[in-house]
Scaffold this motif. Sequence first.
Motif, mmCIF file in Angstrom:
data_model
loop_
_atom_site.group_PDB
_atom_site.id
_atom_site.type_symbol
_atom_site.label_atom_id
_atom_site.label_comp_id
_atom_site.label_asym_id
_atom_site.label_seq_id
_atom_site.Cartn_x
_atom_site.Cartn_y
_atom_site.Cartn_z
ATOM 1 N N ALA A 344 0.834 -1.210 0.000
ATOM 2 C CA ALA A 344 0.000 0.000 0.000
ATOM 3 C C ALA A 344 0.867 1.259 0.000
ATOM 4 C CB ALA A 344 -0.977 -0.022 1.155
ATOM 5 N N GLY A 345 0.338 2.344 0.537
ATOM 6 C CA GLY A 345 0.942 3.661 0.367
ATOM 7 C C GLY A 345 2.373 3.776 0.819
ATOM 8 N N ILE A 346 2.768 3.054 1.838
ATOM 9 C CA ILE A 346 4.134 3.182 2.360
ATOM 10 C C ILE A 346 5.183 2.761 1.343
ATOM 11 C CG2 ILE A 346 4.274 0.857 3.363
ATOM 12 C CD1 ILE A 346 5.694 2.156 5.766
ATOM 13 N N ALA A 347 4.801 1.927 0.384
ATOM 14 C CA ALA A 347 5.758 1.445 -0.622
ATOM 15 C C ALA A 347 6.214 2.557 -1.556
ATOM 16 C CB ALA A 347 5.141 0.307 -1.423
ATOM 17 N N PHE A 348 5.501 3.676 -1.568
ATOM 18 C CA PHE A 348 5.878 4.786 -2.431
ATOM 19 C C PHE A 348 6.864 5.731 -1.761
ATOM 20 C CE2 PHE A 348 1.940 3.337 -4.323
ATOM 21 C CZ PHE A 348 2.203 3.430 -5.676
ATOM 22 N N THR A 349 7.174 5.508 -0.510
ATOM 23 C CA THR A 349 8.112 6.372 0.199
ATOM 24 C C THR A 349 9.539 5.937 -0.051
ATOM 25 O OG1 THR A 349 8.114 5.042 2.232
ATOM 26 C CG2 THR A 349 6.374 6.704 2.008
ATOM 27 N N MET A 350 10.461 6.898 0.024
ATOM 28 C CA MET A 350 11.869 6.589 -0.209
ATOM 29 C C MET A 350 12.441 5.710 0.896
ATOM 30 S SD MET A 350 12.468 7.951 -3.087
ATOM 31 C CE MET A 350 14.244 7.809 -3.192
ATOM 32 N N GLU A 351 11.839 5.740 2.073
ATOM 33 C CA GLU A 351 12.337 4.947 3.193
ATOM 34 C C GLU A 351 12.037 3.464 3.045
ATOM 35 O OE1 GLU A 351 12.064 9.088 4.152
ATOM 36 O OE2 GLU A 351 10.519 7.686 3.472
ATOM 37 N N HIS A 352 11.058 3.117 2.237
ATOM 38 C CA HIS A 352 10.668 1.717 2.082
ATOM 39 C C HIS A 352 11.497 1.054 0.980
ATOM 40 C CE1 HIS A 352 8.097 -1.846 1.550
ATOM 41 N NE2 HIS A 352 7.635 -1.561 2.760
ATOM 42 N N ASP A 353 11.829 -0.218 1.158
ATOM 43 C CA ASP A 353 12.665 -0.924 0.181
ATOM 44 C C ASP A 353 11.960 -1.176 -1.142
ATOM 45 O OD1 ASP A 353 14.688 -0.998 2.030
ATOM 46 O OD2 ASP A 353 14.344 -3.083 2.627
ATOM 47 N N MET A 354 10.632 -1.197 -1.143
ATOM 48 C CA MET A 354 9.915 -1.536 -2.362
ATOM 49 C C MET A 354 10.253 -0.588 -3.504
ATOM 50 S SD MET A 354 7.923 -3.698 -3.807
ATOM 51 C CE MET A 354 7.703 -3.560 -5.578
ATOM 52 N N GLN A 355 10.429 0.698 -3.186
ATOM 53 C CA GLN A 355 10.713 1.643 -4.270
ATOM 54 C C GLN A 355 12.065 1.360 -4.927
ATOM 55 O OE1 GLN A 355 13.156 4.195 -4.230
ATOM 56 N NE2 GLN A 355 13.918 3.833 -2.157
ATOM 57 N N LEU A 356 13.008 0.758 -4.196
ATOM 58 C CA LEU A 356 14.289 0.380 -4.794
ATOM 59 C C LEU A 356 14.098 -0.674 -5.880
ATOM 60 C CD1 LEU A 356 16.408 0.084 -1.517
ATOM 61 C CD2 LEU A 356 16.447 1.982 -3.146
ATOM 62 N N TYR A 357 13.213 -1.622 -5.600
ATOM 63 C CA TYR A 357 12.921 -2.676 -6.573
ATOM 64 C C TYR A 357 12.132 -2.115 -7.757
ATOM 65 C CZ TYR A 357 14.652 -6.120 -3.273
ATOM 66 O OH TYR A 357 15.468 -6.845 -2.438
ATOM 67 N N THR A 358 11.228 -1.187 -7.477
ATOM 68 C CA THR A 358 10.411 -0.600 -8.545
ATOM 69 C C THR A 358 11.265 0.150 -9.546
ATOM 70 O OG1 THR A 358 8.506 -0.389 -7.074
ATOM 71 C CG2 THR A 358 8.532 1.001 -9.037
ATOM 72 N N MET A 359 12.150 1.008 -9.053
ATOM 73 C CA MET A 359 12.969 1.823 -9.944
ATOM 74 C C MET A 359 13.857 0.956 -10.837
ATOM 75 S SD MET A 359 12.154 4.970 -9.485
ATOM 76 C CE MET A 359 10.471 4.539 -9.046
ATOM 77 N N ARG A 360 14.455 -0.048 -10.259
ATOM 78 C CA ARG A 360 15.343 -0.910 -11.036
ATOM 79 C C ARG A 360 14.571 -1.810 -11.993
ATOM 80 N NH1 ARG A 360 17.138 1.153 -6.867
ATOM 81 N NH2 ARG A 360 19.343 1.653 -6.559
ATOM 82 N N SER A 361 13.335 -2.121 -11.636
ATOM 83 C CA SER A 361 12.493 -2.894 -12.547
ATOM 84 C C SER A 361 12.203 -2.115 -13.815
ATOM 85 C CB SER A 361 11.185 -3.277 -11.845
ATOM 86 O OG SER A 361 11.422 -4.168 -10.775
ATOM 87 N N LYS A 362 11.986 -0.804 -13.678
ATOM 88 C CA LYS A 362 11.693 0.015 -14.854
ATOM 89 C C LYS A 362 12.882 0.038 -15.821
ATOM 90 C CE LYS A 362 8.331 -0.187 -13.790
ATOM 91 N NZ LYS A 362 7.111 -0.646 -14.483
ATOM 92 N N ILE A 363 14.092 0.087 -15.272
ATOM 93 C CA ILE A 363 15.283 0.071 -16.123
ATOM 94 C C ILE A 363 15.386 -1.261 -16.855
ATOM 95 C CG2 ILE A 363 17.808 0.151 -16.125
ATOM 96 C CD1 ILE A 363 17.584 1.929 -13.596
ATOM 97 N N ALA A 364 15.219 -2.360 -16.133
ATOM 98 C CA ALA A 364 15.394 -3.691 -16.722
ATOM 99 C C ALA A 364 14.326 -4.002 -17.763
ATOM 100 C CB ALA A 364 15.366 -4.745 -15.617
ATOM 101 N N GLU A 365 13.111 -3.523 -17.543
ATOM 102 C CA GLU A 365 12.037 -3.784 -18.506
ATOM 103 C C GLU A 365 12.375 -3.217 -19.879
ATOM 104 O OE1 GLU A 365 8.370 -2.241 -16.945
ATOM 105 O OE2 GLU A 365 8.626 -3.315 -15.046
ATOM 106 N N ALA A 366 12.976 -2.031 -19.904
ATOM 107 C CA ALA A 366 13.277 -1.370 -21.172
ATOM 108 C C ALA A 366 14.581 -1.852 -21.785
ATOM 109 C CB ALA A 366 13.332 0.144 -20.964
#
Length: 384
Positions: A344-366
């Motif tokens: 949920a919402g906490i995953a969008f914060t910089m403090e949460h680890d999920m955003q680290l996985y999200t950002m790198r996923s976007k790079i790998a997809e392309a």
Amino acid sequence: MDLGLSEQQQILRQTAREFLEGECPISLVRELEGGEEGYSLSLWKNMADLDWLGLALPPQYGGAGGSPVDAVVLFEEMGRALVPGPILPSCVMAAQTLLRAATEAQKADLLSAIARGDVIVTTALGEPGSGLAGGGLGLRAAPDSGGYVIDGALLFVPYAHRADYILCVAETNGRAGDVGQPAKAGEGDTLFLVEAGSPGVTANLLDSVAGYKQHEVLFQGVTVREEAVLGGVGQASGYLVEAGDWATVMQCAEIVGRAEKILEMVVEYAKNRVQFGRPIGSFQAVQHRCADLRVGVDGARLVTHQAAWKLAEGLPSSTDVSMAKACAGSLSRQAVAAGHIIFAGIAFTMEHDMQLYTMRSKIAEANLGDTDFHLDRLSEQVRL
């Protein structure tokens, strides 16, 4: 065809996981994201000592002689740990291109140096839109006394600021229009190995998600000798297809490993996060998300290992590679969506680890072609 892991591959997986949990924790990933280097030199050297940087290179060139399936096992673990660094462009794409196109002397010198971690070769290859470093045909090489003069610009070149060499493609037949104009890779395109510190070469850092070190590299009257040509004038296309398939499969493996780690994270969270007096993992909507992601991970892993097996056996593999990348790209988006919905919402914060996985996923997809690119590639192969 047996897609199960051998005993040695299982040991490699376990050893890599334990090593990376200790040497590449999330805290290091966060630290490097804001740093100038973009990777840890000590981690890089440690991976070289473990023979990871030359895992799939032949022993006569300083490698460990591993198979593509061995490399897939390793890259899954790197995806789980979000390992930063130029291992994919240098140790896979560049190394596999050099293995096919370089002279014996160049192989003995450069491949062993790559395997030792002493040399980084960044890559700017392929036709625009393919994801093979995006825009290699922005260069033109004009014959000059004893060599060539290269002019133009390359975009999205990874780790160019720390590269010792740039492996690039330049148009040499004079038929494709002005520098920077789109041209289809093929006859007349030539591979060049250029020293990154050559006069006239300038690397400018581009803004990118997750602090990923991508650059615009300008070539302004860069003079190279004939020895800088790899594989012969006008022969780039064939070498790039084979090396690109290798790199694409490893990118798929990294995506699979990252998606499986996200699955483990959300399952653990769903077991412990209580809402309405019960763990959210008891709700069917959450269970379905996790179950679907499990199926997605297993499916993408299956086609990735199949593509790697075909590469290892020397069988036609372009269809399997595109199937793997299309599946991996879809899996990446599925994993990111599941992570953000369940956390949920906490995953969008910089403090949460999920955003680290999200950002790198976007790079790998392309990278190396997104899902749409590879679906188009598959449709063309079916028509043929």
